[in-house]
Write a protein that holds these residues in place. Structure first.
Motif, PDB file in Angstrom:
ATOM      1  N   TYR A  99     -14.754  19.584 -58.582  1.00 22.28           N
ATOM      2  CA  TYR A  99     -14.338  20.762 -57.834  1.00 22.28           C
ATOM      3  C   TYR A  99     -14.723  20.626 -56.367  1.00 22.28           C
ATOM      4  O   TYR A  99     -13.916  20.861 -55.476  1.00 22.28           O
ATOM      5  N   LEU A 100     -15.957  20.212 -56.119  1.00 25.22           N
ATOM      6  CA  LEU A 100     -16.436  20.054 -54.747  1.00 25.22           C
ATOM      7  C   LEU A 100     -15.621  18.997 -54.003  1.00 25.22           C
ATOM      8  O   LEU A 100     -15.236  19.203 -52.843  1.00 25.22           O
ATOM      9  N   THR A 135      -9.306  19.307 -49.484  1.00 21.35           N
ATOM     10  CA  THR A 135      -8.440  20.379 -48.998  1.00 21.35           C
ATOM     11  C   THR A 135      -8.915  20.872 -47.639  1.00 21.35           C
ATOM     12  O   THR A 135      -8.110  21.097 -46.733  1.00 21.35           O
ATOM     13  N   PHE A 136     -10.233  21.027 -47.478  1.00 22.92           N
ATOM     14  CA  PHE A 136     -10.796  21.481 -46.206  1.00 22.92           C
ATOM     15  C   PHE A 136     -10.454  20.499 -45.088  1.00 22.92           C
ATOM     16  O   PHE A 136      -9.984  20.901 -44.016  1.00 22.92           O
ATOM     17  N   GLN A 151     -12.152  20.467 -53.165  1.00 25.98           N
ATOM     18  CA  GLN A 151     -12.205  21.463 -52.097  1.00 25.98           C
ATOM     19  C   GLN A 151     -12.528  20.818 -50.753  1.00 25.98           C
ATOM     20  O   GLN A 151     -12.042  21.267 -49.714  1.00 25.98           O
ATOM     21  N   SER A 152     -13.335  19.779 -50.771  1.00 24.21           N
ATOM     22  CA  SER A 152     -13.643  19.056 -49.526  1.00 24.21           C
ATOM     23  C   SER A 152     -12.393  18.393 -48.969  1.00 24.21           C
ATOM     24  O   SER A 152     -12.131  18.446 -47.769  1.00 24.21           O
ATOM     25  N   ARG A 175      -6.908  24.272 -57.314  1.00 28.18           N
ATOM     26  CA  ARG A 175      -6.896  25.615 -56.737  1.00 28.18           C
ATOM     27  C   ARG A 175      -8.309  26.060 -56.384  1.00 28.18           C
ATOM     28  O   ARG A 175      -9.257  25.831 -57.111  1.00 28.18           O
ATOM     29  N   ARG A 176      -8.450  26.715 -55.228  1.00 28.63           N
ATOM     30  CA  ARG A 176      -9.730  27.258 -54.792  1.00 28.63           C
ATOM     31  C   ARG A 176      -9.993  28.535 -55.572  1.00 28.63           C
ATOM     32  O   ARG A 176      -9.128  29.392 -55.705  1.00 28.63           O
ATOM     33  N   LEU A 225     -15.968  31.575 -58.795  1.00 27.92           N
ATOM     34  CA  LEU A 225     -16.781  30.412 -58.468  1.00 27.92           C
ATOM     35  C   LEU A 225     -18.236  30.651 -58.882  1.00 27.92           C
ATOM     36  O   LEU A 225     -18.890  29.755 -59.428  1.00 27.92           O
ATOM     37  N   PRO A 285      -3.288  19.673 -55.671  1.00 28.90           N
ATOM     38  CA  PRO A 285      -4.650  20.015 -55.289  1.00 28.90           C
ATOM     39  C   PRO A 285      -5.222  21.056 -56.244  1.00 28.90           C
ATOM     40  O   PRO A 285      -4.501  21.894 -56.768  1.00 28.90           O
ATOM     41  N   ASP A 344     -14.558  33.930 -54.885  1.00 32.93           N
ATOM     42  CA  ASP A 344     -16.021  33.877 -54.918  1.00 32.93           C
ATOM     43  C   ASP A 344     -16.612  34.293 -56.263  1.00 32.93           C
ATOM     44  O   ASP A 344     -17.534  33.645 -56.763  1.00 32.93           O
TER      45      ASP A 344
END
Length: 125
Positions: free
Chosen positions: A79-80, A86-87, A83-84, A6-7, A13, A4, A10
Motif C-alpha cells: 500500500y505504501l 502515485t504521489f 501511494q508513494s 486506490r487511496r 486507512l 494504481p 483516513d
C-alpha cells in the motif's frame, strides 16, 4: 500497466493500519484493540469500515460461527509503495528531483535524511 491502488480515506486507512498490527486472521475485537487509544471507534462504525474494505478488496472476511475474521489482502508495504508512486506521479509530475526536494523541505530532521541516505546507499530501498 497495473491499475494504481486506490487511496483509502483516513478512517479506512486507520482500520487497515490496526488490522496490519494484528495477527491474521483478526476478529473485530482484535482490530478494535489495535486502534490508537486516542481514536476510539464504535463497534458498528468499525464493522461498516471493515465491510467497505472488504468490498474494495483490501481484506477477506471469513465466518467462524457467528463471528467474522479478517485477513488483509494488501500488505502495508504494498500500500505504501503504491501511494508513494502515485504521489510522485501526481504531485511531483513524475520528477524524482522534485520529490527529493519536497522530502528535504518537509521538516525531516538532518538525522532522518541521513537515515534515508544510508538506506539508499545500503540498497535497502
Amino acid at each position: 500497466m497495473k491499475n494504481p491502488m486506490r487511496r483509502l480515506p483516513d478512517a479506512e486507512l486507520g482500520v487497515m493500519q490496526a488490522l496490519w498490527r494484528c495477527e491474521p486472521p483478526a476478529s473485530r475485537a482484535d482490530v478494535a484493540a489495535a486502534l490508537p487509544l486516542e481514536h476510539p471507534m464504535a463497534a458498528t462504525t468499525l464493522l461498516t469500515l471493515l465491510t467497505r474494505l472488504g468490498e474494495k478488496g483490501f481484506l477477506r472476511t471469513d465466518k467462524e460461527g457467528r463471528r467474522s475474521l479478517y485477513t488483509p489482502l494488501v500488505s502495508q508495504a504494498d500500500y505504501l509503495a503504491a501511494q508513494s508512486r502515485t504521489f510522485v506521479q501526481k504531485v511531483c509530475g513524475g520528477s524524482l528531483p522534485a520529490f527529493a526536494a519536497a522530502l528535504c523541505d518537509s521538516g525531516l530532521t538532518r538525522e532522518e535524511l541521513e537515515q534515508l541516505r544510508a538506506l539508499l546507499e545500503e540498497g535497502q530501498l
